[in-house]
Every structure is written in C-alpha cells, then in structure tokens.
Motif scaffolding. Sequence first.
Motif, short mmCIF file in Angstrom:
data_model
loop_
_atom_site.label_atom_id
_atom_site.label_comp_id
_atom_site.label_asym_id
_atom_site.label_seq_id
_atom_site.Cartn_x
_atom_site.Cartn_y
_atom_site.Cartn_z
N THR A 462 42.36 16.86 72.79
CA THR A 462 43.13 17.95 72.17
C THR A 462 44.63 17.71 72.29
OG1 THR A 462 42.94 19.16 74.22
CG2 THR A 462 41.37 19.74 72.51
N THR A 463 45.06 16.83 73.19
CA THR A 463 46.47 16.42 73.24
C THR A 463 46.47 14.91 73.15
OG1 THR A 463 46.29 16.29 75.65
CG2 THR A 463 47.24 18.30 74.77
N SER A 464 47.63 14.37 72.75
CA SER A 464 47.65 12.90 72.75
C SER A 464 47.76 12.48 74.20
CB SER A 464 48.79 12.39 71.90
OG SER A 464 49.98 12.40 72.62
N LEU A 465 46.94 11.50 74.56
CA LEU A 465 46.84 11.17 75.99
C LEU A 465 47.97 10.24 76.41
CD1 LEU A 465 42.96 10.82 76.19
CD2 LEU A 465 44.39 12.81 76.67
N PRO A 466 48.47 10.42 77.68
CA PRO A 466 49.71 9.75 78.09
C PRO A 466 49.52 8.32 78.62
CG PRO A 466 48.89 11.11 79.84
CD PRO A 466 47.91 11.27 78.74
N THR A 467 50.66 7.72 78.91
CA THR A 467 50.65 6.42 79.60
C THR A 467 50.62 6.72 81.10
OG1 THR A 467 51.96 5.45 77.85
CG2 THR A 467 51.94 4.28 79.94
#
Length: 580
Positions: A462-467
């Motif tokens: 649902t969110t863009s996943l982080p580094t």
Amino acid sequence: MKRGHAIFLGLLLTVSSVGVWAVYTVSQIRVRDLLVEKESGKLDLTAENLAAFYKPLAKNIEFLSSHSKVQQALIDSSVLPELAEELKLIANAAQDYDQIRLLDLSGRERLRINRPGNNESIVEDAALLQDKSNRDYFQFAMKLSPDEIYLSPLDLNQENGQIERPFKQVIRCAKRVFSPSGEPIGIVVTNYRDNDFLPDASARTTEPHTMLLSNDGSFLQGPDFYPKFASLVESPSPNRFGDFFPQAWQAIEGSSENGETRTARGVFLWRDITPKVDAAVDGEAMYLVALIPNETLNEGWGQQWLVGLVIPLAGVWLLIGIVAYEVVRRDEQRRLAEQQQLVASELAQQADELRRSNRELEQFAFVASHDLQEPLRKISTFGELLKTEHGREISGDAEQYLDIITDSSNRMRALIEDLLEYSCIDSQGKALSAVDSQAAFEDSLGNIAHRIDETAAEILATTSLPTVWGDSQQMTQLFQNLILNSMKYCKKKPRIRVTAVLEEGFWHFQVADNGIGIKPEYSELVFQVFKRLHTRSEYSGTGIGLAICKRIVERSGGKIWVECGEEEGSVFHFTIPCVA
Ligand code: ADP
C-alpha cells in the motif's frame, strides 16, 4: 581509605587540635594579663590622685601653724575675733574645708570655724566649744615633732563624742603651733569633707571594682554591699575586708608595698596609699584595692572557646570528612571501573566462545544436512525405480509401504533442506548493505507466482517500500516466507497488504492477511524451529519458515513479532534499520 591516608589525617587532626588549643590558651592568658594591666593602671591613677589631694592640705596646715595671728590668738584670746574673721575668709576660699579649729595644749577648743556644706563659714559660739583631748588626732598631734604634720585616713566626723549622722566623711590635718620663742602653745586642726576618691565605686558590682581600706581592713569606700567604717560603727559581721577575702587580706595586711595576688575569687591588686607628704608626715595606713573577679577574667571564654577551638576543629573535621569522602569515592570509582573492565572482558570472551560454537554448530548442521541428502536421495530414487520397474509385481501392503518410504524420505529431504537454509543464514549471508525492499518484495512475488496464481491471491504494497540496511536475498526470502504462509493459512481468497513506516531509525513493516489468524498465546512459539500449530494433514510444512524469518530480521538488527488482525487474520511486524 588507605592506611597511609588514615595516619596522615589522624596526625593532621592531632597537630591542628594541639596547635589551635595552644594558640587559644596563649591568647586567652594574654587577654587576662591585659585586663589585669588595665586595672593596675587605673589603680595607679587613683593612688596618684589621692596623693595629689593630700599635698595642698599639708601646705595649708603649714601656713596656718606658722601664721603669727594663730600664734598670738593661742597666747592672747583677745586676738581670737580678728583671727576668726580671717579664718572664715580662708575657709570660704577653698571648696573642701569643713572645719578649722585651734586647740590649746589641754585639748580644749579655743576657736572653731564651721563651714556647713558649701555655704558661708560661721564662727562657732564660744559656749559650744568642746574638749577634744580624748580624740586620737589630738593625741597623735601632741606627739609630733615641730616639723611633722598629721594626716588622717578617711574618717567620720564626730561631734561631742558622737559620730555625726548621716555619716560625714572627713580627712584631718593637724600640726603643733609654737610661740615665737619656740614654746608649744597649741594645735591647729583642719577638716576636709566629702572626699569621694572612688566616685564610681558604689555602682560597680560584678565588674572589677575598687575599694579603699583602713589599716584594719575596714571598708572606707567601695561598692555599697560592703559595710563601711566597721572599726568606728557597730556593724554586723562580716564587715571587714578580711572577713570577705581572708586569703587576699593575708597578703595585703601590713604590706607597705604595692602588690597582686590571685585567689579563688579572682585577682586582687593593691596599693599602699598611706598619706605621705614628703618626709614630714605621720599618717595611718590605707590601702587601695581592686578586685577583678574570675567571672570577668573568664568572660568571653565560652565564645572564644567556640571561636578558638570548636570552629577550627569543626573546620578540620569537615576537611577530613571531605578528604575522606573524596578518597573513598575515588577508591570506589577505581574499583567499579576495574569490575566493569573485568565484566567487559569476560563478556567479550563469552561472546567469542559463543561465536565460535555457533560457527561450529552451523558447520556441523551444514555438513550433516549436506551429507544426509545423498543417502536420502538414493532412498527416494530407488524407491521410485522400484515402483516404476517392478510396480506390477508389488501389490497390496508392499505398495503402500513403498509409498510411505518414498513420502518419508521426501519429507526428510525437505526438513534437511530447510535446516540447511536456516543454518546458513549467518555464515552464507552477504554483508549488510542498502537494499531496495520494494525490489525484494517484487522478486519474492515472482518466485512464488505459480502459487499466487493457484490461490488467486490479491497481494499489494500500500506504500512504496523503502531502501533499508540488510541482505537483498534474505529480504526476498523474508517476504516470500511470510506471503507463502499468509496464502497457506487461509481458507478463502487470500488478501495480503504490505506497508512500511519510518520509526526512530527503523523501517517498521507490516504484512497483514485475512487468514485463520494466530492466538496471542502462540505468538512467540511460532518463531521457534520446528514449532507448528497444525498437523501435516491440515497444513503441509516443516515448521521452520518463521524461524528463518526471525533469524534474517535479527541479523540486520531488527525485531519480528505477530499480532491478531483488526478484523481477521494475522499481522506480521518486523523492523529493519534504515540507511544511515
Ligand atoms: P510451517 O512450515 O508450518 O508453515 P512456519 O514456521 O512457517 O512453519 O509457521 C509456523 C506455524 O505458524 C505454522 O504451522 C502455522 O500454524 C502458523 N502460521 C504461520 N504463518 C501463519 C499465518 N499467516 N496465519 C496463521 N497461522 C500462521
């Protein structure tokens, strides 16, 4: 505190206490000496004043005795009125005159001038003239040589043989009178009154006080609580100096010198002030005595005790306390640091040993799993061969047994593979680095695409996943295990949501599903190796998937846990450090 410190502090305390005590005592003695010196000076001054008082009296009496009219009047009484007028003038001129009298050789008064107070002098009525032959001053005077003068000590006035009341203090001077031919013809006597030599004596009580004593120790002047003129008037005992201060009187009585004596009552200073005017004098002894009571000498001892001893001692103690505290504190700090160092080195040693035994264990697991696979593969391969090539000859129970052997060996192989994977997480993992978790998530979906198709699962981030800071392959593995479980433990069309939020240096991921859920009491158990909540007939599996997830998360420094979903299913949480 070390022994050396204790000895040093003890010495410091002793030396400082003795030093302070010595300084204090010396200064206290000096203060007392100064007090005695001051009183002694005052006494000298009073004695000088007294001597100065007597000097003019002697001059006056000398003048009167050699005055021709006085001589004539004692021979020829007709000259008396003329002399009386002259003596009246003389008496009026000097302030302290009380009486001037002429006595004949029998002691009878021939003329008397009275000066009541400071009023005009008057000539006594001839009828009231008295016989003074029994008075001591007459008797003293009669014995004088021609040049000598009699000076009395402080005395009380008497009239007609009675002491005049209220007391009138007088001093008498007497000298013999001679005719021009050198015949003794009479005596001239002068009285002086109100001689307050110690004007402040009566007011002085507890302070150092001064008193005037006669030769028998009667108080002539001094504080009011001493009875006066004991030798002249009847006064109840104790009434003399010797009764009050026997020790001091022993030292003073008969002494013709100035002196000082210390008694239990205090310090006594005295001056012999027997009236003397040059050599031509005959007076009775008088003493001027000062008493400095012990209370006065010791005054301020209490305060000085406090200032001189207690405060410095308290200071020394405080100093010692501070030094001791500091020494103890440093000792304690050093001891603690040593302990910490010891604990740290023990911990480091234990960690080393743990790492070594873990490494050995991993190697053992790796070698064991690897070596076990070979015979297993053979069992399974030959089981399959037996079934395909001799299937027709095998029937009934034998066929079933063969199936169980094949199935068990397959299952064992799966278990060993999982165990191998688990044991390799640390040793075979790559060094941690920045990892794109979105890519890892997508890779994991690609790896299990056929399973997603089978279950028609709906999976989305649902969110863009982080580094994040981790191992890319292991991140993929982590997502894969969690998503496979979410699809497996679900009785309807699986719906899986993945999110990540930043929290205090970590990315907090959540993988939420709509599956069968996990009871809170099993929320920790499911992360243990080979722990399963279901039988294999219900759900297939080896019970190692979540243990692998836990190890991956912990390797990168994060945590993993599971909670119930808000409405249904489970929510798996894990944290992975963000890139610094
Ligand atoms: P398994 O091979 O049994 O799946 P895992 O270690 O992956 O082993 O999981 C351990 C147990 O946790 C499972 O047997 C299952 O009972 C439970 N479990 C795991 N994931 C889920 C999930 N998403 N929903 C419900 N139960 C789960």
